[in-house]
Design an enzyme around this catalytic site. Structure first.
Site, PDB file in Angstrom:
ATOM      1  N   GLU A 138      -1.434  -9.653   2.838  1.00  0.00           N
ATOM      2  CA  GLU A 138      -1.406 -10.315   4.150  1.00  0.00           C
ATOM      3  C   GLU A 138      -2.789 -10.715   4.633  1.00  0.00           C
ATOM      4  O   GLU A 138      -2.928 -11.643   5.454  1.00  0.00           O
ATOM      5  CB  GLU A 138      -0.736  -9.409   5.192  1.00  0.00           C
ATOM      6  CG  GLU A 138      -1.514  -8.168   5.599  1.00  0.00           C
ATOM      7  CD  GLU A 138      -1.245  -6.967   4.722  1.00  0.00           C
ATOM      8  OE1 GLU A 138      -1.511  -5.828   5.164  1.00  0.00           O
ATOM      9  OE2 GLU A 138      -0.774  -7.156   3.582  1.00  0.00           O
ATOM     10  N   CYS A 146       0.847  -1.192   0.000  1.00  0.00           N
ATOM     11  CA  CYS A 146       0.000   0.000   0.000  1.00  0.00           C
ATOM     12  C   CYS A 146       0.884   1.244   0.000  1.00  0.00           C
ATOM     13  O   CYS A 146       1.498   1.564  -1.005  1.00  0.00           O
ATOM     14  CB  CYS A 146      -0.952  -0.039   1.193  1.00  0.00           C
ATOM     15  SG  CYS A 146      -2.352   1.095   1.038  1.00  0.00           S
ATOM     16  N   HIS A 153      -3.330  -5.428  -0.121  1.00  0.00           N
ATOM     17  CA  HIS A 153      -2.771  -5.996   1.114  1.00  0.00           C
ATOM     18  C   HIS A 153      -2.795  -7.525   1.035  1.00  0.00           C
ATOM     19  O   HIS A 153      -3.774  -8.153   1.445  1.00  0.00           O
ATOM     20  CB  HIS A 153      -3.586  -5.538   2.322  1.00  0.00           C
ATOM     21  CG  HIS A 153      -3.439  -4.090   2.652  1.00  0.00           C
ATOM     22  ND1 HIS A 153      -2.616  -3.623   3.648  1.00  0.00           N
ATOM     23  CD2 HIS A 153      -4.018  -2.976   2.091  1.00  0.00           C
ATOM     24  CE1 HIS A 153      -2.688  -2.303   3.714  1.00  0.00           C
ATOM     25  NE2 HIS A 153      -3.531  -1.885   2.774  1.00  0.00           N
TER      26      HIS A 153
END
Length: 561
Positions: free
Chosen positions: A493, A364, A491
């Site tokens: 993750e 990001c 993102h």
């Protein structure tokens, strides 16, 4: 105690000797040019960029299990490779014997006595001169201190005709770990590693992996015992150079690396490093990837503002500590965030990773600052910035989303799962995602890369390998000629799971421990063949080792507001 110096001549002959003697140097970290560039060089090339004088780097080569494995060839080959990279190298050979004169040593037992210009030297001259003033001379601390002082002094003597000390000193410790006569030297070198600091010391342990002729099975137990003995003496190997008559099998490599606790250090450079829960998904994604690759993860928290120039003036200790962590990392992760605090520090971290070829993942805002840093350093646009931090910048690399609201911040972000289309398949991100044409990942942002600057950035060498369906929103950026330098607007993750690590986190850990090429090769699909997607949505399913769920080791700094 006789210690003989073997420097220039041995370095020059190293690679030739390896070819003549034959055999293979194999192991969890294979001793090849590729491995050295991804493992040893990261230790050796991390000069003190945080300020201060450049320190000598030491590479220690030890041997285990049996003698005659080729410690000298390993040490000299390392010297050749380091010199080929433009570094000034010197070398020290330490033989743990009591002989004060090489003329008393039998060639039948030790081979040819090699003579150099500077000759030999006894390390207990202090006692002969009476420097201890009648005190009882003990192995610890007198002999061990003398050995360390001798190493530091001799390492500083230039051998290439140029003024000043070399960049790297390669030390070969004769004998075999566990020998009684080697004990003072291993103790001294254990102390020495702490004395010079982990960032200035790399240990390569040469060991034997025998193959039993009856069953043809490679045995890792001798190396395991050798490393256990080494660690009990205060030395932990960074690289294993395992010799065997056959190339090491993958299961043997994994067993050795797991037993020897070879760590992978990842520096998270962010704003909220004082509270690990602020980056909980990142930590879990790193853990999922490290477990999948059977690596012990060590996370170093680096407050982004602490590596900025302003901190160097206001708090030099914090500045040096932060840079020490960053320079000791095998990989760098810059996460997302909002606000301008620490942004310049994140840009410095991206610059450090790019210039020193350290694996980097920006998420990001981390992707956005990678673009800003590239524009400043490569395009020469010193005022390049995001309009979030400088609304009046003349080089707006990152801009507010056209459909966003600048007055109502709640509920105005681009949120949730969005589709990213790969623009080229011959890139690391596409290969890590299984060579698919697109991937769905979750987003949370208000700003994006300015599409008007994309062509200029790409002409300079930056590659936007992933875009949205319009082709105007940049989703993935890469540096093609870097070992691993990837930024994502999304993102990854958020979709990482145990047993199903995020593809890009898996790539970061693999790159940090020198295994990216083998990981990418496993994803390779021959041209013209139909691809069957039997992976999971965001990466490669890999069998993972059974280790405790809390197998993450974190050095957390204090809370920073």
């Amino acid at each position: 105690m006789y210690s003989q110096l073997k420097r220039k001549e041995k370095i020059k002959s190293g690679l030739k000797l390896e070819r003549r003697r034959g055999g293979t140097v194999q192991g969890p970290e294979l001793l090849t040019v590729q491995t050295l560039s991804s493992s040893l060089f990261r230790v050796v090339l991390k000069m003190n960029k945080g300020g201060g004088m450049k320190k000598m780097k030491y590479v220690l080569v030890t041997g285990g299990v049996v003698s005659g494995l080729g410690k000298g060839v390993t040490a000299s080959s390392i010297g050749v490779l380091l010199k080929a990279c433009g570094l000034r190298v010197t070398s020290i050979k330490i033989d743990p014997y009591l002989n004060t004169d090489a003329g008393t040593m039998s060639p039948f037992e030790h081979g040819e006595v090699y003579v150099l210009d500077d000759g030999g030297e006894a390390v207990i001259d202090k006692e002969r001169r009476g420097d201890y003033l009648g005190k009882t001379v003990q192995v610890v601390p007198h002999i061990t201190d003398a050995i360390q002082e001798w190493i530091e002094r001799v390492a500083m003597i230039p051998v290439d005709g140029q003024p000043g000390p070399a960049d790297v000193c390669v030390i070969e410790l004769g004998g075999t770990i566990g020998d009684i006569e080697s004990m003072p030297f291993t103790e001294a070198l254990g102390q020495f590693s702490y004395r010079v600091g982990a960032g200035n010391f790399c240990l390569i342990h040469v060991s034997l992996v025998p193959v039993l002729s009856a069953v043809g099975e490679q045995k890792s137990k001798p190396t395991q015992h050798s490393v256990r003995g080494l660690r009990s003496l205060g030395l932990t190997p960074n690289i294993l150079a395992c010799r065997s008559t056959l190339a090491l099998e993958e299961n043997v490599k994994q067993k050795l690396s797991q037993f020897c606790h070879v760590p992978v250090r990842i520096a998270i450079v962010g704003k909220y490093t004082g509270l690990s829960d602020s980056y909980l998904s990142l930590l879990k994604a790193l853990l999922h990837a490290s477990v999948s690759l059977r690596k012990k993860l060590v996370v170093d928290w680096v407050p982004a503002s602490d590596i900025e120039d302003e901190t160097a003036k206001e708090n030099p200790d914090a500045y040096k500590a932060a840079w020490k962590l960053l320079q000791g990392a095998d990989g760098v992760l810059v996460p997302g965030g909002f606000g301008d605090r620490g942004v310049e520090g994140k840009i410095l971290a991206a610059k450090y990773a790019r210039e020193n070829r350290i694996p980097f993942l920006g998420i990001c805002l981390g992707m956005q600052i990678a673009v800003i840093e590239f524009a400043r350093s490569i395009l020469g646009l010193q005022d390049a910035n995001s309009t979030e931090f400088d609304p009046d910048t003349k080089s707006p690399c990152v801009i507010f989303m056209p459909e966003g609201s600048k007055t109502h911040f709640g509920g105005t972000m681009r949120l949730g799962s969005r589709r990213t289309y790969f623009q080229v398949m011959d890139c690391k991100s596409a290969k890590l995602y299984g060579n698919r044409g697109f991937v769905d990942e979750r987003h949370r942002h208000r700003y994006e890369v300015n599409p008007d600057m994309v062509s200029t950035l790409e002409d300079a060498g930056l590659s936007f390998t992933g875009k949205d369906e319009t082709g105007q929103r940049m989703e993935i950026v890469e540096l093609p000629n870097h070992p691993y330098y990837i930024g994502t607007q999304f993102h990854p993750e958020f979709k990482s799971r145990p047993g199903k690590p995020s593809a890009l986190f898996l790539g970061l850990i693999a790159a940090a421990c020198g295994q990216l090429d083998s990981l990418l090769h496993a994803h390779k699909i021959p041209n013209g063949m139909a691809k069957k997607v039997s992976l999971y949505q965001n990466g490669n399913a890999t069998k993972f080792a059974k280790i405790p769920a809390d197998g993450i080791y974190s050095n957390c700094n204090g809370v920073h507001a």
